[in-house]
Design a protein around this motif. Structure first.
Motif, PDB file in Angstrom:
ATOM      1  N   SER A 270      48.093 -31.601   6.860  1.00  0.00           N
ATOM      2  CA  SER A 270      49.513 -31.276   7.029  1.00  0.00           C
ATOM      3  C   SER A 270      50.224 -31.410   5.688  1.00  0.00           C
ATOM      4  CB  SER A 270      50.137 -32.221   8.058  1.00  0.00           C
ATOM      5  OG  SER A 270      49.999 -33.549   7.615  1.00  0.00           O
ATOM      6  N   ASP A 271      51.402 -30.772   5.600  1.00  0.00           N
ATOM      7  CA  ASP A 271      52.184 -30.804   4.360  1.00  0.00           C
ATOM      8  C   ASP A 271      51.359 -30.440   3.129  1.00  0.00           C
ATOM      9  OD1 ASP A 271      54.698 -31.445   5.429  1.00  0.00           O
ATOM     10  OD2 ASP A 271      54.100 -33.550   5.638  1.00  0.00           O
ATOM     11  N   CYS A 272      50.473 -29.483   3.332  1.00  0.00           N
ATOM     12  CA  CYS A 272      49.625 -29.023   2.234  1.00  0.00           C
ATOM     13  C   CYS A 272      50.435 -28.096   1.331  1.00  0.00           C
ATOM     14  CB  CYS A 272      48.439 -28.272   2.837  1.00  0.00           C
ATOM     15  SG  CYS A 272      47.398 -27.465   1.629  1.00  0.00           S
ATOM     16  N   LEU A 273      50.498 -28.415   0.058  1.00  0.00           N
ATOM     17  CA  LEU A 273      51.135 -27.511  -0.898  1.00  0.00           C
ATOM     18  C   LEU A 273      50.034 -26.621  -1.466  1.00  0.00           C
ATOM     19  CD1 LEU A 273      53.817 -26.771  -2.227  1.00  0.00           C
ATOM     20  CD2 LEU A 273      53.178 -28.226  -4.135  1.00  0.00           C
ATOM     21  N   PHE A 274      50.090 -25.350  -1.108  1.00  0.00           N
ATOM     22  CA  PHE A 274      48.991 -24.454  -1.457  1.00  0.00           C
ATOM     23  C   PHE A 274      49.489 -23.265  -2.281  1.00  0.00           C
ATOM     24  CE2 PHE A 274      49.626 -20.540   0.908  1.00  0.00           C
ATOM     25  CZ  PHE A 274      50.653 -20.900   1.759  1.00  0.00           C
ATOM     26  N   THR A 275      48.543 -22.615  -2.931  1.00  0.00           N
ATOM     27  CA  THR A 275      48.823 -21.381  -3.660  1.00  0.00           C
ATOM     28  C   THR A 275      47.708 -20.386  -3.368  1.00  0.00           C
ATOM     29  OG1 THR A 275      49.920 -22.579  -5.440  1.00  0.00           O
ATOM     30  CG2 THR A 275      49.122 -20.424  -5.967  1.00  0.00           C
ATOM     31  N   LEU A 276      48.093 -19.129  -3.160  1.00  0.00           N
ATOM     32  CA  LEU A 276      47.102 -18.051  -3.077  1.00  0.00           C
ATOM     33  C   LEU A 276      47.189 -17.240  -4.368  1.00  0.00           C
ATOM     34  CD1 LEU A 276      47.684 -16.556   0.516  1.00  0.00           C
ATOM     35  CD2 LEU A 276      46.107 -18.368  -0.149  1.00  0.00           C
ATOM     36  N   ILE A 277      46.045 -16.997  -4.979  1.00  0.00           N
ATOM     37  CA  ILE A 277      46.016 -16.217  -6.214  1.00  0.00           C
ATOM     38  C   ILE A 277      44.984 -15.105  -6.075  1.00  0.00           C
ATOM     39  CG2 ILE A 277      45.399 -16.223  -8.673  1.00  0.00           C
ATOM     40  CD1 ILE A 277      46.435 -19.079  -8.853  1.00  0.00           C
ATOM     41  N   GLN A 278      45.408 -13.901  -6.429  1.00  0.00           N
ATOM     42  CA  GLN A 278      44.448 -12.794  -6.482  1.00  0.00           C
ATOM     43  C   GLN A 278      44.599 -12.074  -7.819  1.00  0.00           C
ATOM     44  OE1 GLN A 278      44.875  -9.533  -3.654  1.00  0.00           O
ATOM     45  NE2 GLN A 278      42.668  -9.216  -3.616  1.00  0.00           N
ATOM     46  N   LEU A 279      43.516 -11.994  -8.541  1.00  0.00           N
ATOM     47  CA  LEU A 279      43.493 -11.280  -9.818  1.00  0.00           C
ATOM     48  C   LEU A 279      43.027  -9.859  -9.569  1.00  0.00           C
ATOM     49  CD1 LEU A 279      41.805 -14.253 -11.394  1.00  0.00           C
ATOM     50  CD2 LEU A 279      43.470 -13.047 -12.772  1.00  0.00           C
ATOM     51  N   TYR A 280      43.741  -8.897 -10.096  1.00  0.00           N
ATOM     52  CA  TYR A 280      43.357  -7.496 -10.001  1.00  0.00           C
ATOM     53  C   TYR A 280      43.087  -7.045  -8.567  1.00  0.00           C
ATOM     54  CZ  TYR A 280      42.941  -8.487 -14.923  1.00  0.00           C
ATOM     55  OH  TYR A 280      43.207  -8.898 -16.195  1.00  0.00           O
ATOM     56  N   PRO A 281      44.124  -7.051  -7.745  1.00  0.00           N
ATOM     57  CA  PRO A 281      43.965  -6.654  -6.338  1.00  0.00           C
ATOM     58  C   PRO A 281      43.409  -5.240  -6.172  1.00  0.00           C
ATOM     59  CG  PRO A 281      46.155  -7.558  -6.734  1.00  0.00           C
ATOM     60  CD  PRO A 281      45.499  -7.404  -8.072  1.00  0.00           C
ATOM     61  N   MET A 282      43.590  -4.386  -7.194  1.00  0.00           N
ATOM     62  CA  MET A 282      43.155  -2.995  -7.041  1.00  0.00           C
ATOM     63  C   MET A 282      41.648  -2.850  -6.901  1.00  0.00           C
ATOM     64  SD  MET A 282      43.982  -3.869 -10.260  1.00  0.00           S
ATOM     65  CE  MET A 282      44.076  -3.362 -11.973  1.00  0.00           C
ATOM     66  N   VAL A 283      40.878  -3.882  -7.256  1.00  0.00           N
ATOM     67  CA  VAL A 283      39.437  -3.811  -7.008  1.00  0.00           C
ATOM     68  C   VAL A 283      39.033  -4.708  -5.833  1.00  0.00           C
ATOM     69  CG1 VAL A 283      38.871  -3.129  -9.365  1.00  0.00           C
ATOM     70  CG2 VAL A 283      38.866  -5.560  -8.771  1.00  0.00           C
ATOM     71  N   ASN A 284      40.047  -5.049  -5.015  1.00  0.00           N
ATOM     72  CA  ASN A 284      39.794  -5.800  -3.792  1.00  0.00           C
ATOM     73  C   ASN A 284      39.063  -7.118  -4.070  1.00  0.00           C
ATOM     74  OD1 ASN A 284      40.194  -6.026  -1.084  1.00  0.00           O
ATOM     75  ND2 ASN A 284      38.260  -5.028  -0.531  1.00  0.00           N
ATOM     76  N   SER A 285      39.534  -7.828  -5.066  1.00  0.00           N
ATOM     77  CA  SER A 285      38.895  -9.073  -5.511  1.00  0.00           C
ATOM     78  C   SER A 285      39.217 -10.222  -4.551  1.00  0.00           C
ATOM     79  CB  SER A 285      39.377  -9.388  -6.919  1.00  0.00           C
ATOM     80  OG  SER A 285      40.786  -9.366  -6.944  1.00  0.00           O
ATOM     81  N   PRO A 286      38.491 -11.344  -4.655  1.00  0.00           N
ATOM     82  CA  PRO A 286      38.721 -12.457  -3.726  1.00  0.00           C
ATOM     83  C   PRO A 286      40.155 -12.993  -3.800  1.00  0.00           C
ATOM     84  CG  PRO A 286      36.724 -12.815  -5.032  1.00  0.00           C
ATOM     85  CD  PRO A 286      37.398 -11.616  -5.609  1.00  0.00           C
TER      86      PRO A 286
END
Ligand SMILES: [Zn+2]
Length: 315
Positions: A270-286
């Motif tokens: 709970s109360d997790c401070l998270f971030t989502l990061i995607q590098l170069y979405p145009m190649v459908n990267s993780p």
């Protein structure tokens, strides 16, 4: 959940005020300089914090950050025309990185090495695109189901397969080789995950301030801890499929970096401070999920957003 996003097509330069200490080691005495939240090599001058990174931390961070930005994704950045900080540097970068190097070996049908076939330097404009990254299960701290033995993850490679196959065929014809193997892209788990940790922590510090959360990543950022799989992994698809902010960004060609985050209960935490990061979405990267820390009890994130970014940042 509070989300924010950085859109490199339309983001005005933002310089956030100093937090009065180094955002990585929390020291308030060493000399400090401005810190780009997204390295200039990827995001130009989109967002930075003034007076935020001490010289000691910079020396430590620089080693893996340059390893990631130059060695690992440098050729891809060059091929898609990514920015470089100064004209002088740009010239130097171009001299080193106008071409991509591909190395070839002949193998037999079982995959066994027979002989080296040398290398070719292909101009960026014609070279097959190759982007080596890292993919891994969700961070283990969340207690989400993860297949035993897969926690460390594995390398992830985007490559233009048709162009690569044509290149290998060409080399095979020239050298009289039957099966040609092409060596492409080097990936470092260490460099990639530490870079993600550093970027996620800096972004969270910039958004919410250092007093908003107990940090989990500072020892990883500063090379003192190695349990990266505990805090850095891929996001479970439900987290980004339901986020219109993320979905929307995929469409634009100019989007080379996506970052969102906030406070959420994820898995066991709970109360997790998270971030989502995607590098170069145009190649459908993780889409990476980075657990930055735990929000302090009673902390008012809305009030902080107003105070630090003004009403417009919430709109
Ligand atoms: Zn520091």
């Amino acid at each position: 959940m509070k989300l924010d996003e950085i859109d490199l097509d339309s983001y005005n330069r933002i310089q956030l005020p100093s937090l009065g200490k180094c955002i990585y080691c929390y020291d308030d005495e060493n000399k400090r300089t401005e810190e780009h939240i997204i390295p200039y090599a990827i995001g130009e001058n989109t967002v930075s914090i003034l007076d935020a990174r001490c010289d000691n931390c910079q020396i430590i961070i620089n080693k893996y950050e340059q390893g990631f930005l130059s060695k690992q994704i440098g050729p891809f950045r060059g091929a898609i025309g990514a920015p470089s900080r100064t004209r002088k540097k740009k010239k130097r970068l171009q001299e080193h990185h106008t071409h991509m190097r591909f190395t070839f070996t002949e193998i037999d049908w079982t995959g066994k090495y027979i002989r080296d076939l040398g290398y070719r330097l292909i101009p960026f404009t014609q070279a097959p695109l190759v982007l080596p990254l890292w993919t891994s299960p969700p961070p283990t701290i969340l207690g989400l189901p993860v297949r035993a033995g897969s926690e460390m993850g594995e390398s992830w490679l985007y490559q233009e397969k048709d162009k690569l196959a044509a290149l290998a065929k060409d080399v095979g014809t020239e050298k009289g080789a039957f099966i040609v193997k092409t060596q492409t892209g080097v990936v470092s788990r260490e460099h990639t995950l530490r870079f993600l940790a550093k970027t996620a922590h800096a972004w969270a510090a910039a958004q919410f301030g250092l007093d908003a959360f107990d940090p989990f990543l500072t020892d990883i950022v500063l090379n003192k801890a190695h349990d990266m799989e505990r805090y850095i992994g891929n996001a479970p698809p439900y987290m980004y499929e339901n986020m219109p902010e993320l979905g929307k960004l995929v469409e634009g060609e100019g989007h080379i970096f996506r970052i969102v985050g906030g406070r959420e209960t994820i898995g066991d935490m709970s109360d997790c401070l998270f971030t989502l990061i995607q590098l170069y979405p145009m190649v459908n990267s993780p889409v990476h999920l980075i657990v930055v820390g735990k929000v302090k009890p009673g902390f008012d994130m809305d009030a902080r957003m107003l105070e630090r970014h003004g009403v417009e940042a919430l709109a």
